[in-house]
Design a protein around this motif. Structure first.
Motif, PDB file in Angstrom:
ATOM      1  N   GLY A 273       9.514 -16.675  20.596  1.00 23.65           N
ATOM      2  CA  GLY A 273       9.267 -15.238  20.410  1.00 23.65           C
ATOM      3  C   GLY A 273       8.999 -14.899  18.859  1.00 23.65           C
ATOM      4  N   LYS A 274       9.729 -15.602  18.016  1.00 26.81           N
ATOM      5  CA  LYS A 274       9.604 -15.165  16.702  1.00 26.81           C
ATOM      6  C   LYS A 274       8.184 -15.774  16.020  1.00 26.81           C
ATOM      7  CE  LYS A 274      14.593 -14.716  15.398  1.00 26.81           C
ATOM      8  NZ  LYS A 274      15.584 -15.462  14.718  1.00 26.81           N
ATOM      9  N   SER A 275       8.115 -17.012  16.341  1.00 26.09           N
ATOM     10  CA  SER A 275       7.081 -17.437  15.924  1.00 26.09           C
ATOM     11  C   SER A 275       5.418 -16.721  16.561  1.00 26.09           C
ATOM     12  CB  SER A 275       6.647 -19.000  16.383  1.00 26.09           C
ATOM     13  OG  SER A 275       7.807 -19.713  15.619  1.00 26.09           O
ATOM     14  N   LEU A 276       5.578 -16.357  17.767  1.00 25.91           N
ATOM     15  CA  LEU A 276       4.350 -15.683  18.534  1.00 25.91           C
ATOM     16  C   LEU A 276       4.378 -14.274  17.727  1.00 25.91           C
ATOM     17  CD1 LEU A 276       2.426 -15.132  20.866  1.00 25.91           C
ATOM     18  CD2 LEU A 276       4.483 -14.379  22.106  1.00 25.91           C
ATOM     19  N   ALA A 277       5.406 -13.650  17.511  1.00 27.92           N
ATOM     20  CA  ALA A 277       5.301 -12.348  16.875  1.00 27.92           C
ATOM     21  C   ALA A 277       4.510 -12.433  15.384  1.00 27.92           C
ATOM     22  CB  ALA A 277       6.616 -11.623  16.667  1.00 27.92           C
ATOM     23  N   ARG A 278       5.018 -13.473  14.667  1.00 26.33           N
ATOM     24  CA  ARG A 278       4.319 -13.836  13.368  1.00 26.33           C
ATOM     25  C   ARG A 278       3.009 -14.000  13.548  1.00 26.33           C
ATOM     26  NH1 ARG A 278       7.605 -13.716   8.852  1.00 26.33           N
ATOM     27  NH2 ARG A 278       9.754 -13.231   9.246  1.00 26.33           N
ATOM     28  N   LEU A 279       2.670 -14.920  14.348  1.00 29.40           N
ATOM     29  CA  LEU A 279       1.242 -15.208  14.557  1.00 29.40           C
ATOM     30  C   LEU A 279       0.558 -13.896  14.821  1.00 29.40           C
ATOM     31  CD1 LEU A 279       1.578 -18.628  16.471  1.00 29.40           C
ATOM     32  CD2 LEU A 279       0.616 -18.419  14.454  1.00 29.40           C
ATOM     33  N   MET A 280       0.886 -13.197  15.702  1.00 28.75           N
ATOM     34  CA  MET A 280       0.247 -11.981  15.885  1.00 28.75           C
ATOM     35  C   MET A 280      -0.036 -11.199  14.838  1.00 28.75           C
ATOM     36  SD  MET A 280       2.255 -11.010  19.510  1.00 28.75           S
ATOM     37  CE  MET A 280       1.152  -9.118  19.763  1.00 28.75           C
ATOM     38  N   ILE A 281       0.995 -11.081  13.710  1.00 26.55           N
ATOM     39  CA  ILE A 281       0.814 -10.475  12.350  1.00 26.55           C
ATOM     40  C   ILE A 281      -0.198 -10.931  11.692  1.00 26.55           C
ATOM     41  CG2 ILE A 281       1.738  -9.613  10.595  1.00 26.55           C
ATOM     42  CD1 ILE A 281       4.519  -9.392  11.881  1.00 26.55           C
ATOM     43  N   ASP A 282      -0.097 -12.361  11.819  1.00 24.80           N
ATOM     44  CA  ASP A 282      -1.108 -12.985  10.835  1.00 24.80           C
ATOM     45  C   ASP A 282      -2.538 -12.969  11.166  1.00 24.80           C
ATOM     46  OD1 ASP A 282       1.033 -13.773   9.060  1.00 24.80           O
ATOM     47  OD2 ASP A 282       1.267 -16.067  10.228  1.00 24.80           O
ATOM     48  N   PHE A 283      -2.792 -12.808  12.524  1.00 27.14           N
ATOM     49  CA  PHE A 283      -4.277 -12.821  13.158  1.00 27.14           C
ATOM     50  C   PHE A 283      -4.527 -11.527  13.783  1.00 27.14           C
ATOM     51  CE2 PHE A 283      -2.914 -17.391  13.044  1.00 27.14           C
ATOM     52  CZ  PHE A 283      -4.276 -17.984  12.750  1.00 27.14           C
ATOM     53  N   GLY A 284      -3.838 -10.568  13.208  1.00 25.72           N
ATOM     54  CA  GLY A 284      -4.335  -9.312  13.486  1.00 25.72           C
ATOM     55  C   GLY A 284      -4.223  -8.786  15.017  1.00 25.72           C
ATOM     56  N   VAL A 285      -3.252  -9.151  15.744  1.00 30.22           N
ATOM     57  CA  VAL A 285      -3.165  -8.990  17.308  1.00 30.22           C
ATOM     58  C   VAL A 285      -2.030  -7.904  17.562  1.00 30.22           C
ATOM     59  CG1 VAL A 285      -2.851  -9.729  19.853  1.00 30.22           C
ATOM     60  CG2 VAL A 285      -4.173 -11.174  17.819  1.00 30.22           C
TER      61      VAL A 285
END
Length: 306
Positions: A273-285
């Protein structure tokens, strides 16, 4: 020992320059690293941005502050040298040199004094104005940024856990496409939509040409996902003669689950979950920018003489 803060670096750096020669910061870093008994791991520790080692950054700010106080000077680009004032300070034998000590010099007070617009003439914000702070301005700015990211990631994760399953599925699709997988958004949506096939929630292209497929499982769970669930997913991959998979969840994975994927032939990437949230931040989702701050430095080559 821990990496010293930038104020603790001031006196050792000034003593290093006491020979009166011109020095580069990298040479000072090499000499002082031994004095501070820093390990290779500590020397390789970078700022959150990954742009510069922490120790080099702190030495750089120690040099800058002492230069503003007139203890050091830049005889030429990339080099620093002790001044007569700096030698006089060393002769006085101070126990330490910190921001408070430097405030006895009027040039340093002028450097630190905020202007009417709240910015010093060097362009530094008040983030650097706390004389008791142990962080360099870079560290304070980057740590504040990391705190904002952490808070945003936590908010995203809570929202994902409460989202409708179909919305969660669409978010996964959007993220994978923005990361470069799945070909078109339309193709990716069709692929990920095939759910319930022996533990596989979807299939997505590895690249735009579709040279290989990646099998997806997306779980909007709260409980920790253990090894049995990952084994089931790995078995589903074997049933499809597939070797690549991504297991995405809003929760986390057990140590046994992580150890299992590191030992099997199939390449399975676990995204908690934490990695998913950070990836969403990084890729603007699912996020939007509210402010952008550019941190700039002087272009020395621009001012260099031919």
């Amino acid at each position: 020992m821990p990496i010293p803060d930038y104020q603790s670096c001031m006196l050792p750096l000034l003593r290093f320059a006491a020979d009166g020669n011109e020095h580069q910061l990298k040479d000072a870093a090499q000499a002082l690293a031994g004095q501070f008994s820093l390990s290779e791991q500590e020397l390789s520790e970078f700022l959150p941005s990954g742009q510069q080692p922490v120790f080099i950054n702190r030495l750089g700010w120690a040099r800058t502050y002492m230069k503003k106080a007139g203890l050091l000077r830049n005889p030429r680009r990339g080099y620093f040298q002790i001044t007569d004032r700096g030698l006089s300070v060393l002769r006085d034998g101070p126990a330490e040199i910190d921001v408070k000590y430097l405030e006895r010099f009027p040039e340093f007070i002028e450097f630190r004094s905020p202007k009417k617009d709240g910015v010093t003439e060097e362009g530094e914000e008040s983030i650097a104005s706390d004389s008791g702070a142990s962080q360099t301005p870079n560290e304070a700015l980057e740590l504040a940024y990391e705190r904002l990211r952490t808070e945003l990631a936590s908010e995203i994760l809570q929202t994902l856990k409460g989202a409708d399953p179909s919305l969660f599925e669409n978010i996964v699709v959007e993220l994978l496409v923005k990361m470069g997988y799945g070909g078109s958004r339309k193709d990716a949506g069709k692929a990920i939509g095939r759910s319930g096939d022996e533990g596989i929630d979807g299939i997505i292209k590895e690249d735009h040409l579709g040279l290989d497929n990646i099998y997806i499982q997306a779980k909007r769970w709260d409980a920790t996902i253990g090894r049995p669930e990952i084994q089931k997913f790995a078995g589903a991959l074997q049933g499809q003669r597939a070797r690549k998979g991504i297991f995405i969840t809003t929760s986390d994975f057990s140590r046994e689950a992580n150890e299992y994927v590191s030992k099997i032939d199939s390449k399975i990437v676990l995204i908690d979950g934490k990695s998913l949230a950070r990836l969403m931040i990084d890729f603007g989702v699912g996020v939007t920018s509210v402010a952008i701050y550019e941190v700039k430095k002087i272009d020395s080559d621009y001012f260099a003489e031919d």
